[in-house]
Design a protein around this motif. Sequence first.
Motif, short mmCIF file in Angstrom:
data_model
loop_
_atom_site.label_atom_id
_atom_site.label_comp_id
_atom_site.label_asym_id
_atom_site.label_seq_id
_atom_site.Cartn_x
_atom_site.Cartn_y
_atom_site.Cartn_z
N SER A 166 -4.58 -1.45 -7.60
CA SER A 166 -6.00 -1.09 -7.23
C SER A 166 -6.05 0.48 -7.16
O SER A 166 -5.26 0.92 -6.02
CB SER A 166 -6.31 -1.72 -5.86
N GLN A 167 -6.67 0.98 -7.86
CA GLN A 167 -6.80 2.44 -8.01
C GLN A 167 -8.42 2.94 -7.75
O GLN A 167 -9.10 2.52 -8.52
CB GLN A 167 -6.16 3.00 -9.26
N ASN A 168 -8.45 3.78 -6.67
CA ASN A 168 -9.78 4.16 -6.38
C ASN A 168 -11.07 3.09 -6.51
O ASN A 168 -12.02 3.23 -6.94
CB ASN A 168 -10.34 5.28 -7.53
N SER A 169 -10.42 2.01 -5.78
CA SER A 169 -11.45 0.70 -5.72
C SER A 169 -11.57 0.12 -7.11
O SER A 169 -12.41 -0.79 -7.11
CB SER A 169 -12.60 1.04 -5.20
N VAL A 170 -10.86 0.24 -8.12
CA VAL A 170 -11.02 -0.29 -9.27
C VAL A 170 -9.61 -1.17 -9.51
O VAL A 170 -8.48 -0.61 -9.58
CB VAL A 170 -11.53 0.66 -10.53
N GLY A 171 -9.57 -2.29 -9.63
CA GLY A 171 -8.60 -3.29 -9.82
C GLY A 171 -8.32 -3.61 -11.53
O GLY A 171 -9.01 -3.60 -12.32
N THR A 193 -5.66 5.58 1.05
CA THR A 193 -6.73 4.96 0.51
C THR A 193 -6.70 3.59 0.34
O THR A 193 -5.78 2.94 0.95
CB THR A 193 -6.92 5.56 -0.84
N SER A 194 -7.37 2.88 -0.43
CA SER A 194 -7.49 1.50 -0.55
C SER A 194 -6.49 0.97 -1.71
O SER A 194 -6.16 -0.06 -2.25
CB SER A 194 -8.87 0.97 -0.81
N ASP A 195 -5.68 2.18 -2.29
CA ASP A 195 -4.84 1.73 -3.49
C ASP A 195 -3.95 0.98 -3.13
O ASP A 195 -3.42 1.14 -1.83
CB ASP A 195 -4.25 3.09 -3.85
N SER A 231 0.67 -1.25 -0.09
CA SER A 231 0.13 -0.18 0.05
C SER A 231 0.86 1.38 0.16
O SER A 231 1.84 1.53 0.62
CB SER A 231 -0.95 -0.03 1.25
#
Lengths: 187, 444
Positions: B113-118, B149-151, B81
């Motif tokens: 994973s960027q902005n919750s999009v993998g 973030t979740s990135d 992360s």
Amino acid sequence: MATYPSPVVPTFLAGFAPQSTDFTNYWYNTALFLQNKIVFRASQTTTATTLPSTGIATLIAYDTVLEDPYSGWNGSTHVWTPPSGYTGWFWVSSTLRTATLQNNVGIGLQVNINNQFSPFIPLGQGFVQIMGASTGTAGCSGGELVYLVGGLSGVSISGFTDSSTVNVSTTLTAGQQSTLEIMWLTL
Amino acid sequence: MTFPVPPSPATWVKNQSIRAPRLRADAANLAWLYTKRPLFFSTQVTSAQNISNNTTTSVFLDTTYIDNWLGHASPTSTTYSPPLSGWYLAQGTVSYVNASIQTGYYAAGIHVSQNSVGSNLLNSVVVPFSGGGIVSNIACDLVQLTANTSDSMTLIALQTQGVSNGIDPPTFLKAEWIALPSTGASVVTGTVVASPPTPVLWPPGSGTQLTNGGGIAAGATSMTVANTQGMIVNGTLGLEYYQGNAVSSIAESVNITSIVGNTIGITATSYAHAQNAYVSIPVSAAFLNNQVRDMVNFLAYPPIARLHNFGGSQSLAAQTFPAATAINFQAATVDNFSGWTGGVGTSSYTVPLSGVYFVYGQVAFNAGSENCSAGISIAGGTVQWGDSIRTAGTSLITCPTVSKLLRITSGQTVQLMGTTTVALGLSTANSSFYSTLIVVWRGF
């Protein structure tokens, strides 16, 4: 090409004027180093290395230094060592190019520290597999992050064959030469 | 544990005091960041992971050698992360126990994973040879990630040997912070400095002296001096000033327009000045903006580019190695110094500044590959080859890669070159498998 002192993190103390010496030591030298990080590049252009069919890893004898501003290269041992005072993390990348291979043969390369396949860091980029007789020269490439102690840790590259019944030579043709590159990343 | 903050140097203004907090916030912070930038290197040593057939799988990283900003949660975590927002150069290797099943391939790649999009990108794809040992595959990508973030990024493995296949050392992921992000809300983004400054020494308190024989006339736009230390273009000089004090009724200030040796181009003087006249070199706002602000901005956001051909279309004719074809690109994920000037369907990245560059390329071929190679051509010159691989008699995809550290001159072009012994289309319709060219400035 110039060399620069190993970078430091400046300490600007309150109450002290930014004197010439302070600026030179704290920022000027650091900025110079960060703009001109330690780099070493070499290739093999005149004398090929024979990789034995036994698969034993064999030192690649790079014979042409493209740049070595910090004079870390030993042309006799084919080992690059950062100078004393320049310990840090370095990225080592290499390309191995060889003559045409037999059917179903692999070639690969590995990074050595002080001439040993280090047990502490899993090095090695065994790569490339050839199915069927190749109609051209073969090549593989890879990189590895290593921690080098200035003046002590020497980097070299070995190549090897896999499943070949004949010895294989590296190639010296322009554009198809084996190369080694080393670059400082951080302290 | 404390860490540097994203560089956001201030702009100095006239008469501003030079205080330690400002120097710490800008110069010291950048030096701290760049000498200890986020760097992660972790390997799989003990997990002995098996990769299921035809299943993209995250690779365990159980032995970490450096994670200086603590982006890897635990030995059982497969993700890194980002601890600092910005562009990360992800490089890795996945090595497989060679099952020697030549109807399937081995591959490595990077998942982000960027902005919750993998999304996945496969890098090296090879078909094994029929022998022992291992098969190693390279992974490489340049990705922008946001901290807190979740990135995240992950090393991935994919194999189609028809059976479960084990992973072997060396298998590792390395992540390195390269630059500030180009975009993003609530983050410090990068500032392009097209002409990065050369570090100069602090101006001497005693200044220097005019050395022109006979002095200079009123209206002069050039002069020679004994010492240029501390001078920068667009900096200020004080004629007939000594240690900050005017020593003559004709004291005046001029701006520097050029510096060539000891000859200084200046804005026109109002007065004549004699040989040996004092010339003061103030620590001006222009000096600090050049030597601190612009230096910090440049080092925090150097030239980087990622070009790709996803969504495009190109086929390579059969060629005899080393003849090759330049790979055309469809879009730039990032090109902060605008080196890809030809646009859609063109192949050349023009280097904006001279220096040493990391260059990575991969040529993703559709199924049916024969002898395939990837290389780099600088200024249309001899191709510098990386991987040359062969997968005769199969209908499998292939992706040779090339990775080089090259010294390139400003204005020269970089092209990714590919070659194949049978006519073959490039993979451009698969969002997880396409060709890329990555260029990262590493130093002068």
